[in-house]
Motif scaffolding. Structure first.
Motif, PDB file in Angstrom:
ATOM      1  N   ARG A 131       1.043  -1.127  -0.038  1.00 43.94           N
ATOM      2  CA  ARG A 131      -0.074  -0.079   0.020  1.00 43.94           C
ATOM      3  C   ARG A 131       0.724   1.236   0.068  1.00 43.94           C
ATOM      4  NH1 ARG A 131      -2.950  -3.312   3.730  1.00 43.94           N
ATOM      5  NH2 ARG A 131      -1.799  -2.120   5.363  1.00 43.94           N
ATOM      6  N   ALA A 132       1.860   1.287   0.644  1.00 42.36           N
ATOM      7  CA  ALA A 132       2.593   2.245   0.816  1.00 42.36           C
ATOM      8  C   ALA A 132       3.390   2.578  -0.425  1.00 42.36           C
ATOM      9  CB  ALA A 132       3.809   2.106   2.080  1.00 42.36           C
ATOM     10  N   MET A 133       4.089   1.552  -1.195  1.00 41.39           N
ATOM     11  CA  MET A 133       4.893   1.879  -2.322  1.00 41.39           C
ATOM     12  C   MET A 133       3.907   2.278  -3.440  1.00 41.39           C
ATOM     13  SD  MET A 133       7.834   1.215  -1.279  1.00 41.39           S
ATOM     14  CE  MET A 133       7.210   2.095   0.178  1.00 41.39           C
ATOM     15  N   SER A 134       2.585   1.984  -3.376  1.00 37.65           N
ATOM     16  CA  SER A 134       1.723   2.470  -4.528  1.00 37.65           C
ATOM     17  C   SER A 134       1.475   4.065  -4.495  1.00 37.65           C
ATOM     18  CB  SER A 134       0.292   1.801  -4.245  1.00 37.65           C
ATOM     19  OG  SER A 134      -0.331   2.167  -3.166  1.00 37.65           O
ATOM     20  N   ASP A 135       1.675   4.744  -3.141  1.00 37.85           N
ATOM     21  CA  ASP A 135       1.443   5.933  -3.121  1.00 37.85           C
ATOM     22  C   ASP A 135       2.881   6.404  -3.313  1.00 37.85           C
ATOM     23  OD1 ASP A 135      -0.998   5.784  -1.661  1.00 37.85           O
ATOM     24  OD2 ASP A 135      -0.085   5.793   0.388  1.00 37.85           O
ATOM     25  N   VAL A 136       4.025   5.834  -3.131  1.00 37.39           N
ATOM     26  CA  VAL A 136       5.395   6.419  -3.538  1.00 37.39           C
ATOM     27  C   VAL A 136       5.355   6.565  -5.144  1.00 37.39           C
ATOM     28  CG1 VAL A 136       7.977   6.148  -3.661  1.00 37.39           C
ATOM     29  CG2 VAL A 136       6.514   5.680  -1.622  1.00 37.39           C
ATOM     30  N   LEU A 174      13.314  -0.085   5.568  1.00 37.34           N
ATOM     31  CA  LEU A 174      13.600   1.110   4.786  1.00 37.34           C
ATOM     32  C   LEU A 174      12.749   1.540   3.901  1.00 37.34           C
ATOM     33  CD1 LEU A 174      17.387   0.012   3.849  1.00 37.34           C
ATOM     34  CD2 LEU A 174      16.802   2.031   5.180  1.00 37.34           C
ATOM     35  N   LEU A 175      11.924   1.032   3.201  1.00 39.74           N
ATOM     36  CA  LEU A 175      10.996   1.099   2.159  1.00 39.74           C
ATOM     37  C   LEU A 175       9.884   1.952   3.090  1.00 39.74           C
ATOM     38  CD1 LEU A 175      11.241  -1.628  -0.248  1.00 39.74           C
ATOM     39  CD2 LEU A 175      11.922   0.608  -0.790  1.00 39.74           C
ATOM     40  N   LEU A 176       9.445   1.615   4.074  1.00 34.60           N
ATOM     41  CA  LEU A 176       8.241   2.000   4.758  1.00 34.60           C
ATOM     42  C   LEU A 176       8.910   3.333   5.343  1.00 34.60           C
ATOM     43  CD1 LEU A 176       6.580  -0.943   6.484  1.00 34.60           C
ATOM     44  CD2 LEU A 176       5.552   0.559   4.711  1.00 34.60           C
ATOM     45  N   ARG A 177      10.201   3.369   5.879  1.00 33.98           N
ATOM     46  CA  ARG A 177      10.669   4.716   6.419  1.00 33.98           C
ATOM     47  C   ARG A 177      10.667   5.826   5.511  1.00 33.98           C
ATOM     48  NH1 ARG A 177      10.024   7.054  10.664  1.00 33.98           N
ATOM     49  NH2 ARG A 177       9.739   4.790  11.480  1.00 33.98           N
ATOM     50  N   MET A 178      11.153   5.207   4.218  1.00 32.94           N
ATOM     51  CA  MET A 178      11.122   6.405   3.083  1.00 32.94           C
ATOM     52  C   MET A 178       9.692   7.085   2.695  1.00 32.94           C
ATOM     53  SD  MET A 178      11.774   5.342  -1.115  1.00 32.94           S
ATOM     54  CE  MET A 178      10.104   4.319  -0.967  1.00 32.94           C
ATOM     55  N   LYS A 179       8.580   6.083   2.837  1.00 35.14           N
ATOM     56  CA  LYS A 179       7.258   6.732   2.773  1.00 35.14           C
ATOM     57  C   LYS A 179       6.702   7.733   3.784  1.00 35.14           C
ATOM     58  CE  LYS A 179       2.796   7.117   2.158  1.00 35.14           C
ATOM     59  NZ  LYS A 179       1.858   6.288   2.553  1.00 35.14           N
ATOM     60  N   GLY A 214      10.088  10.569   3.964  1.00 32.83           N
ATOM     61  CA  GLY A 214      10.701  11.051   2.540  1.00 32.83           C
ATOM     62  C   GLY A 214       9.373  11.703   1.974  1.00 32.83           C
ATOM     63  N   LEU A 215       8.321  10.743   1.793  1.00 25.18           N
ATOM     64  CA  LEU A 215       7.149  11.219   0.930  1.00 25.18           C
ATOM     65  C   LEU A 215       6.282  12.106   1.602  1.00 25.18           C
ATOM     66  CD1 LEU A 215       5.690  11.097  -1.919  1.00 25.18           C
ATOM     67  CD2 LEU A 215       4.635   9.011  -1.085  1.00 25.18           C
ATOM     68  N   ARG A 216       5.892  11.774   2.956  1.00 24.44           N
ATOM     69  CA  ARG A 216       4.695  12.277   3.795  1.00 24.44           C
ATOM     70  C   ARG A 216       5.421  13.755   4.272  1.00 24.44           C
ATOM     71  NH1 ARG A 216       2.933   9.131   8.842  1.00 24.44           N
ATOM     72  NH2 ARG A 216       2.268   7.555   7.277  1.00 24.44           N
ATOM     73  N   LYS A 217       6.506  13.784   4.555  1.00 22.89           N
ATOM     74  CA  LYS A 217       7.178  15.223   5.025  1.00 22.89           C
ATOM     75  C   LYS A 217       7.916  16.021   4.143  1.00 22.89           C
ATOM     76  CE  LYS A 217       8.005  13.204   9.609  1.00 22.89           C
ATOM     77  NZ  LYS A 217       9.275  12.925  10.502  1.00 22.89           N
ATOM     78  N   TRP A 241      13.669  15.226  -1.227  1.00 19.81           N
ATOM     79  CA  TRP A 241      13.046  13.868  -1.097  1.00 19.81           C
ATOM     80  C   TRP A 241      13.314  13.116  -2.091  1.00 19.81           C
ATOM     81  CZ3 TRP A 241       8.594  12.834  -3.872  1.00 19.81           C
ATOM     82  CH2 TRP A 241       8.048  13.971  -4.740  1.00 19.81           C
ATOM     83  N   GLU A 242      13.099  13.365  -3.463  1.00 17.77           N
ATOM     84  CA  GLU A 242      13.463  12.749  -4.457  1.00 17.77           C
ATOM     85  C   GLU A 242      14.724  11.816  -4.323  1.00 17.77           C
ATOM     86  OE1 GLU A 242      13.014  15.971  -4.875  1.00 17.77           O
ATOM     87  OE2 GLU A 242      11.638  16.496  -6.419  1.00 17.77           O
ATOM     88  N   GLU A 243      15.856  12.391  -4.094  1.00 18.16           N
ATOM     89  CA  GLU A 243      17.114  11.824  -3.665  1.00 18.16           C
ATOM     90  C   GLU A 243      17.021  10.914  -2.779  1.00 18.16           C
ATOM     91  OE1 GLU A 243      21.783  12.864  -2.482  1.00 18.16           O
ATOM     92  OE2 GLU A 243      20.279  14.365  -2.472  1.00 18.16           O
TER      93      GLU A 243
END
Length: 213
Positions: A51-56, A173-178, A181-184, A189-191
């Motif tokens: 679910r989180a990666m679909s948002d990313v 790591l991927l969930l922390r990225m969401k 990185g993405l939420r905030k 953030w792209e990097e």
């Protein structure tokens, strides 16, 4: 509230005594013998990740194929992780959930307490440290991860299984990225997203990583 400062703010300056105290407190909790009624399974982590990666992917369409490949690889791994000794887990452990008062350690926010794989907690903590320090103080972050991992492994009876740990680390790591990185949407953030995807790919490929020792 409990005394102490959030571990997140202390990561770059934390000394080995404090880091070992965190790792040993976590290992002690995992072996305390309390078994929560709520059950955790790794496929639940994978469902949350999907679910989180679909948002990313919606935010950065250029990442969609790489993320789809990662999620598919993790899906194949989840069925082949093997057995583990179930124990109590915090379920959402990262630096803000740990308070340090000198060498005294406290854990807070127990809403996700469950019975599951204790390595899941360790992976979440290591992934948070690695992500939080990757762009400002990577050398300090790698040192902190190494001390935490080594001290935890010294406290438990068996060596940490590499394959299972890599699965949890990749997901964390991927969930922390969401979350960070993405939420905030901090500067760069792209990097951050690109770096995290690369780290997860290397973990799943079995490559060297500061997170795995």
């Amino acid at each position: 509230g409990l005394p102490g400062d959030p571990f997140t703010a202390l990561i770059p300056e934390s000394d080995e005594r404090q880091l070992r105290a965190v790792a040993e407190a976590l290992a002690s909790f995992h072996s305390c013998g309390v078994m929560p009624r709520r059950d955790w399974q790794p496929h639940l982590e994978l469902e949350s990740l999907e679910r989180a990666m679909s948002d990313v992917a919606r935010a950065l369409p250029g990442t969609s194929r790489r993320l789809a490949r990662l999620v598919a690889s993790l899906g194949r791994e989840v069925d082949d992780l093997g057995c583990w000794d179930r124990g109590p887990i915090h379920g959402n452990l990262f630096g803000d959930q740990i308070l340090l008062d000198g060498a005294d350690v406290g854990f807070v926010d127990w809403d996700d307490l469950a019975a599951g794989d204790p390595l899941f907690d360790l992976a979440r903590l290591l992934a948070h440290v690695r992500f939080a320090t990757a762009f400002d103080c990577p050398t300090a972050g790698e040192r902190v991860c190494q001390v935490l991992r080594d001290a935890y492994e010294e406290t438990i009876p068996d060596p940490i299984p590499d394959r299972r740990m890599r699965f949890y680390l990749s997901c964390a790591l991927l969930l922390r990225m969401k979350i960070d990185g993405l939420r905030k949407l901090p500067r760069g953030w792209e990097e951050q997203i690109g770096w995290t995807i690369e780290q997860a790919e290397e973990l799943l490929a079995g490559g060297p990583s500061p997170l795995t020792g």
